[in-house]
Scaffold this motif. Structure first.
Motif, PDB file in Angstrom:
ATOM      1  N   SER A 167      -0.878  29.561  80.162  1.00 48.76           N
ATOM      2  CA  SER A 167      -1.074  30.744  81.002  1.00 48.76           C
ATOM      3  C   SER A 167       0.197  31.571  81.174  1.00 48.76           C
ATOM      4  CB  SER A 167      -1.593  30.324  82.384  1.00 48.76           C
ATOM      5  OG  SER A 167      -0.662  29.463  83.027  1.00 48.76           O
ATOM      6  N   ALA A 168       1.362  31.012  80.774  1.00 54.98           N
ATOM      7  CA  ALA A 168       2.630  31.718  80.985  1.00 54.98           C
ATOM      8  C   ALA A 168       3.295  32.077  79.661  1.00 54.98           C
ATOM      9  CB  ALA A 168       3.574  30.853  81.816  1.00 54.98           C
ATOM     10  N   VAL A 169       2.494  32.376  78.663  1.00 60.17           N
ATOM     11  CA  VAL A 169       3.051  32.717  77.347  1.00 60.17           C
ATOM     12  C   VAL A 169       3.851  34.012  77.422  1.00 60.17           C
ATOM     13  CG1 VAL A 169       2.467  33.351  74.972  1.00 60.17           C
ATOM     14  CG2 VAL A 169       1.204  31.534  76.116  1.00 60.17           C
ATOM     15  N   ILE A 170       5.012  33.995  76.818  1.00 60.05           N
ATOM     16  CA  ILE A 170       5.892  35.164  76.818  1.00 60.05           C
ATOM     17  C   ILE A 170       5.334  36.225  75.876  1.00 60.05           C
ATOM     18  CG2 ILE A 170       8.206  35.993  76.229  1.00 60.05           C
ATOM     19  CD1 ILE A 170       9.232  33.185  76.938  1.00 60.05           C
ATOM     20  N   ASN A 171       5.294  37.464  76.349  1.00 54.89           N
ATOM     21  CA  ASN A 171       4.826  38.575  75.535  1.00 54.89           C
ATOM     22  C   ASN A 171       6.020  39.269  74.883  1.00 54.89           C
ATOM     23  OD1 ASN A 171       3.725  40.838  74.388  1.00 54.89           O
ATOM     24  ND2 ASN A 171       2.605  41.508  76.199  1.00 54.89           N
ATOM     25  N   PRO A 172       6.207  39.133  73.558  1.00 50.24           N
ATOM     26  CA  PRO A 172       7.380  39.728  72.913  1.00 50.24           C
ATOM     27  C   PRO A 172       7.362  41.245  72.902  1.00 50.24           C
ATOM     28  CG  PRO A 172       5.839  38.935  71.258  1.00 50.24           C
ATOM     29  CD  PRO A 172       5.305  38.473  72.592  1.00 50.24           C
ATOM     30  N   GLN A 173       6.205  41.845  73.165  1.00 46.16           N
ATOM     31  CA  GLN A 173       6.114  43.303  73.173  1.00 46.16           C
ATOM     32  C   GLN A 173       6.733  43.902  74.435  1.00 46.16           C
ATOM     33  OE1 GLN A 173       2.056  44.483  72.443  1.00 46.16           O
ATOM     34  NE2 GLN A 173       1.795  42.919  70.884  1.00 46.16           N
TER      35      GLN A 173
END
Length: 325
Positions: free
Chosen positions: A142-148
């Motif tokens: 649920s806490a995946v980093i968004n590289p965008q």
């Protein structure tokens, strides 16, 4: 070849799928948080730390001048920010590693890392994505980093100059310029062309003027990171020529801002960039790297599509890009 955990025979086409599955299945066996071991089946943590430390020292010795000046520039430009930290860490941090810290980092990576899977070849392994999704389903993602959502570089409010003295015959002059950019093609493509005209090769203004015509440095070139919106100049100079070289580098940048460059220079820059993009399809690794880098922009464009967009960059776009620094 067989899967080391299930004993099942692995077909050549399935190697990547089973490698990923094994990696995830080993999450409870790969790292032991007791401070002594890195991998249960392989080598003690202290041995791995020793090898990593030696690798750091070898790189520093081999590329000492280049690493030091570039890292110091980034460190000063991004002081107090994550981007200003050494991306591979330091020898001191390696010495402080423990099995517990590694285990925690591993668990954090499984939960928060952005994962993109590239399948490059003539066929798609059957059930690949379904099996990978199944293996990751047991994890809290649920806490995946968004590289965008990369943070743009804030415009510098003031000019800063830092001089450091070393017992060397050739001085190093590094200059950094920031602009508010986050990797959007509409912004980065004009800056890419501008940077190539400015200092991208032997046809560039820095090479032909600062180095060749005025003989103010041994080398002089520029680089550009479109993800962070930073352009940097790297040159080797005699100590007595530092001030003159800096003044002429800024003079060439001002020329870019005023549009004092030819159509031939624009064409040379385009050809250089296009030639590098045409080489992307030469190997699986370069193809994967190309599309991985597209992760930051939100849309995946092929090299051919990027070339079409590059050809639409105008002289006015290049001038505005230079002025934004």
């Amino acid at each position: 070849r067989t899967n080391p955990w299930t004993g099942e025979r692995i077909r050549d086409l399935d190697i990547s799928r089973h490698s990923i599955i094994v990696l995830v299945k080993r999450k409870n066996k790969a790292l032991i948080p007791n401070g002594n071991m890195l991998l249960k089946e392989i080598k003690p943590l202290n041995t791995k730390k020793h090898n990593l430390r030696n690798s750091f020292l070898w790189l520093v010795e081999l590329y000492q001048d280049d690493l030091e000046k570039t890292n110091r520039l980034i460190e000063e430009m991004y002081k107090g920010k994550v981007y200003g930290l050494p991306k591979c860490g330091t020898v001191e941090e390696v010495e402080q590693l423990t099995g517990t810290k590694l285990y925690e980092a591993w668990q954090n990576m499984l939960k928060t890392a952005f994962i993109r899977i590239h399948v490059i070849g003539a066929a798609l392994p059957s059930g690949l994505f379904e099996e990978i999704s199944e293996r990751f389903a047991c994890l809290d993602r649920s806490a995946v980093i968004n590289p965008q959502k990369s943070r743009v570089t804030e415009s510098a409010l003031e000019h800063r100059e830092i001089t450091e003295h070393s017992d060397i015959s050739q001085g190093k002059l590094c200059m950094g310029f920031s602009c508010e950019m986050s990797g959007n093609d509409d912004e980065s493509l004009p800056m890419m062309v501008m940077g190539d005209i400015f200092g991208g090769g032997p046809y560039s203004r820095l090479f032909s003027n600062v180095r060749e015509k005025m003989s103010l440095c041994y080398y002089c070139s520029s680089g550009f990171n479109n993800k962070k919106g930073v352009l940097y100049v790297d040159s080797g100079v005699e100590h007595d020529n530092t001030g003159k070289a800096e003044a002429e580098i800024l003079n060439q940048l001002n020329a870019m801002c005023s549009g004092d460059f030819t159509d031939e220079e624009i064409e040379n820059a385009r050809k250089s960039i296009i030639n590098s993009w045409k080489g992307v399809s030469d190997g699986a690794r370069s193809i994967a790297e190309w599309y991985f880098n597209q992760s930051y922009s939100g849309e995946a464009y092929s090299p051919e599509e990027q070339i079409e967009k590059l050809m639409k960059v105008t002289r006015e776009d290049i001038i505005e890009a230079a002025k934004s620094l």
